[in-house]
Design an enzyme around this catalytic site. Structure first.
Site, mmCIF file in Angstrom:
data_model
loop_
_atom_site.group_PDB
_atom_site.id
_atom_site.type_symbol
_atom_site.label_atom_id
_atom_site.label_comp_id
_atom_site.label_asym_id
_atom_site.label_seq_id
_atom_site.Cartn_x
_atom_site.Cartn_y
_atom_site.Cartn_z
ATOM 1 N N ARG A 284 44.487 35.737 44.056
ATOM 2 C CA ARG A 284 44.744 36.848 44.983
ATOM 3 C C ARG A 284 43.615 36.962 46.012
ATOM 4 N NH1 ARG A 284 47.402 38.497 40.363
ATOM 5 N NH2 ARG A 284 49.654 38.586 40.785
ATOM 6 N N ASP B 176 48.803 31.737 42.107
ATOM 7 C CA ASP B 176 49.762 32.834 42.053
ATOM 8 C C ASP B 176 50.532 32.815 43.366
ATOM 9 O OD1 ASP B 176 50.999 35.505 41.407
ATOM 10 O OD2 ASP B 176 49.485 35.420 39.821
ATOM 11 N N HIS C 258 55.803 33.366 39.755
ATOM 12 C CA HIS C 258 54.621 33.492 40.621
ATOM 13 C C HIS C 258 54.412 32.214 41.441
ATOM 14 C CE1 HIS C 258 53.117 37.341 39.029
ATOM 15 N NE2 HIS C 258 53.549 36.921 37.850
ATOM 16 N N ASP D 5 54.664 34.453 32.574
ATOM 17 C CA ASP D 5 54.871 35.903 32.675
ATOM 18 C C ASP D 5 55.684 36.279 33.907
ATOM 19 O OD1 ASP D 5 52.580 34.997 34.208
ATOM 20 O OD2 ASP D 5 52.252 37.107 34.709
ATOM 21 N N GLU D 6 56.293 37.449 33.848
ATOM 22 C CA GLU D 6 56.961 38.092 34.981
ATOM 23 C C GLU D 6 57.873 37.133 35.742
ATOM 24 O OE1 GLU D 6 53.689 41.585 35.951
ATOM 25 O OE2 GLU D 6 53.505 39.689 37.033
ATOM 26 N N PHE E 207 40.134 45.253 33.677
ATOM 27 C CA PHE E 207 38.984 45.802 34.369
ATOM 28 C C PHE E 207 39.240 46.007 35.859
ATOM 29 C CE2 PHE E 207 35.360 44.407 31.274
ATOM 30 C CZ PHE E 207 35.963 45.124 30.261
ATOM 31 N N ASP E 208 40.468 45.708 36.334
ATOM 32 C CA ASP E 208 40.802 46.079 37.703
ATOM 33 C C ASP E 208 41.209 47.548 37.784
ATOM 34 O OD1 ASP E 208 42.978 45.102 36.155
ATOM 35 O OD2 ASP E 208 44.242 44.948 37.936
ATOM 36 N N TRP F 212 41.905 41.149 37.570
ATOM 37 C CA TRP F 212 42.894 40.805 38.587
ATOM 38 C C TRP F 212 42.354 41.249 39.936
ATOM 39 C CZ3 TRP F 212 46.352 37.555 36.896
ATOM 40 C CH2 TRP F 212 46.743 37.590 35.548
#
Length: 532
Positions: free
Chosen positions: A130, A159, A231, A294-295, A388-389, A437
């Site tokens: 990202r 991603d 992704h 995932d997703e 932790f984001d 993230w």
């Protein structure tokens, strides 16, 4: 000391450790000690201030350290144990020992330490897809992990918003997929805005080899992630032929889940096999490769006559079953190359994983327990408290975050293998890992703020099994070491004025709301999607 040793006893006597002091012992163990104590410019010799020996009976990553008037003696179970013993020795010295100090001379107090980690996986995940972090920042992350006896650095290399590693076989990945023309500046779609600044970057294979070697020398294993089959916007921007439709796709500029998905057909498996070979060739000995899972939005598979026919040819009843088959096929490819597949928990829910596939349950530990009960090794990665984001306090003073709030105390209180689980289930918990993230982490200063000191609590739980009752007191003292190392951590009292530069939108989603949502997802998720 952080993390807290298993046993630390005060002894009489002390020793003055000076620049150029001699370290004696096997060459690889001596080098480990020198890496952990670079400020002293230690040199190898036959007999010296620090004597180190190998004692395999102590076990992996374990050590015994005794200091007194005659110097320092270390027994280590392996090279990692020697490195961690030296890190503990370093923490016995003043905070100034973490600065470059010519002519240094430090007093080592008399102590006896016997130490071994509770968990073998003590991880930190950095999303470089990202927002890209140059090699120098990743090497610095490794250094800070090493100080805290963290040993797995999970790099999220691809991603929708970018591909981050060179491919000599498929060069458009780093030429095209590694950058986007602009970036969303707000997480929420209803207030979507963009910065109109190009963003990009990638690591060469030589960079990756250097990162891996640098990390390995500091007892850190690099875990690369190529997140598939979803992704996939960045991959398909470079090579649309590996998608179900073959139509051009752009590198995504906004956050969230994309419908972009790779085709599961044999050419895609061959493509990913080549990518894995390049990664493994650069990284060297790599016990783990994360393949995501995932997703995944399966609509394009469902709409493709070629893909649904392929699933029927394989004897599969649905595209959901094809998703599981695809991930297992990639895990087989990795196993043939001596690496073990790691997946997010949706891949476990889809079913039919290889038995040796490691599962990361981001949607909550109930999913992790199901995976452990099914015989899979698990690394605890739940949103709460391992993301932790998320903001470190429910305050508008905090920098922009995806939600409120994962506090230092939340991390310190986390139990990756609760006593309520069956013993057989707890044995499958390899450890824990915090996720950074980077949608809301655009630079290294923000990364520091988000990671520390919460990662200190992560290290304590990972090494000791639980935060000690005096953790808060020890942490306050430990911050002096972070100051000396130049870490721009979040102060315990709250952010400094310049750290408040990107405040929250009022009414930001809470962790409780997020956890309710992901728990509902986990409970309702099955592999029984509509059949073909």
């Amino acid at each position: 000391m952080i993390p807290r040793p298993n046993l630390l006893s005060q002894l009489s006597g002390s020793y003055e450790l000076t620049t150029g002091a001699v370290v004696s012992g096997p060459a690889d163990l001596v080098e480990a000690v020198r890496l952990a104590l670079p400020v002293l410019d230690l040199r190898p010799g036959d007999s010296g201030a620090v004597d180190i020996r190998l004692d395999p009976a102590l076990g992996p990553e374990s050590y015994r350290l005794t200091s007194g008037s005659r110097g320092v003696e270390i027994a280590a179970g392996d090279r990692a144990g020697a490195f961690y013993a030296a890190q503990s020795l370093h923490q016995l010295l003043p905070d100034a020992s973490y600065r470059l100090t010519p002519g240094a001379e430090w007093r080592v107090p008399g102590v006896r330490i016997e130490d071994a980690p509770r968990y073998s996986w003590r991880g930190l995940h950095v999303d470089v897809a990202r927002h890209f972090f140059p090699k120098r920042e990743i090497l610095r992350v490794v250094d800070l992990m090493a100080v805290h006896k963290l040993n797995r650095l999970h790099l999220h290399l691809v991603d929708d918003q970018g591909w981050r590693v060179e491919s000599r076989a498929f060069p458009r990945l780093h030429e095209v997929a590694s950058h986007r023309p602009r970036t969303a500046t707000h997480y929420y779609r209803e207030q979507e805005s963009f910065d109109d600044l190009p963003h990009g970057g990638s690591y060469t294979l030589d960079d990756l080899a250097e990162i891996a070697a640098y990390a390995r020398a500091r007892a850190v294993t690099i875990v690369p992630e190529i997140d598939v089959p979803g992704h996939a916007s960045a991959i398909l921007a470079a090579y649309p032929e590996f998608g179900p439709t073959g139509e051009p796709v752009e590198v995504l500029e906004r956050w969230g889940i994309s419908p972009a998905i790779l085709s599961p057909l044999p050419p895609t498996v061959d493509f990913l096999t080549t990518i894995f070979d390049e990664l493994l060739g650069a990284l060297g000995e790599t016990p783990y490769v994360h393949v995501g899972g995932d997703e995944v939005v399966l609509d394009q598979w469902e709409a493709s006559p070629e893909i649904t026919a392929y699933a029927r040819e394989l004897g599969l009843e649905s595209v959901a079953a094809l998703h599981a088959w695809f991930l297992r096929r990639l895990a087989d490819v990795l196993a043939e190359r001596g690496a073990r597949a790691v997946v997010w928990d949706e891949a476990f829910v889809a079913g039919d994983l290889r038995p040796d596939t490691l599962v990361m349950p981001w949607r909550g530990m109930p999913v992790g327990r199901r995976a452990a009960a099914a015989g899979h090794d698990v690394v605890a990665t739940p949103v709460f408290p391992m993301y932790f984001d998320y903001a470190e306090a429910a305050s508008t003073d905090e920098p922009m975050a995806i939600g409120d709030a994962v506090t230092l105390a939340d991390v310190a209180a986390f139990d990756p293998a609760p006593a309520t689980w069956a013993l057989a289930e707890r044995k499958h918990v390899l450890g824990l890992q915090a996720q950074l993230w980077s949608e809301r982490i655009p630079d290294a200063r923000t990364l520091d703020y988000k990671a520390w000191p919460r990662a200190c609590a992560l290290a304590e739980v990972g090494w000791s099994g639980a935060a000690g009752p005096d953790f808060a007191e020890r942490l306050r003292a430990h911050l002096g070491r972070l100051d000396a190392l130049g870490v721009e951590y979040r102060p315990l009292e709250g952010p400094k004025p310049w750290q408040r530069r990107r405040p929250h939108r009022p009414g930001v989603v809470s962790v409780a709301e997020v956890m309710q949502h992901v728990e509902q997802m986990a409970e309702s998720a099955t592999s029984t999607r509509p059949s073909m």
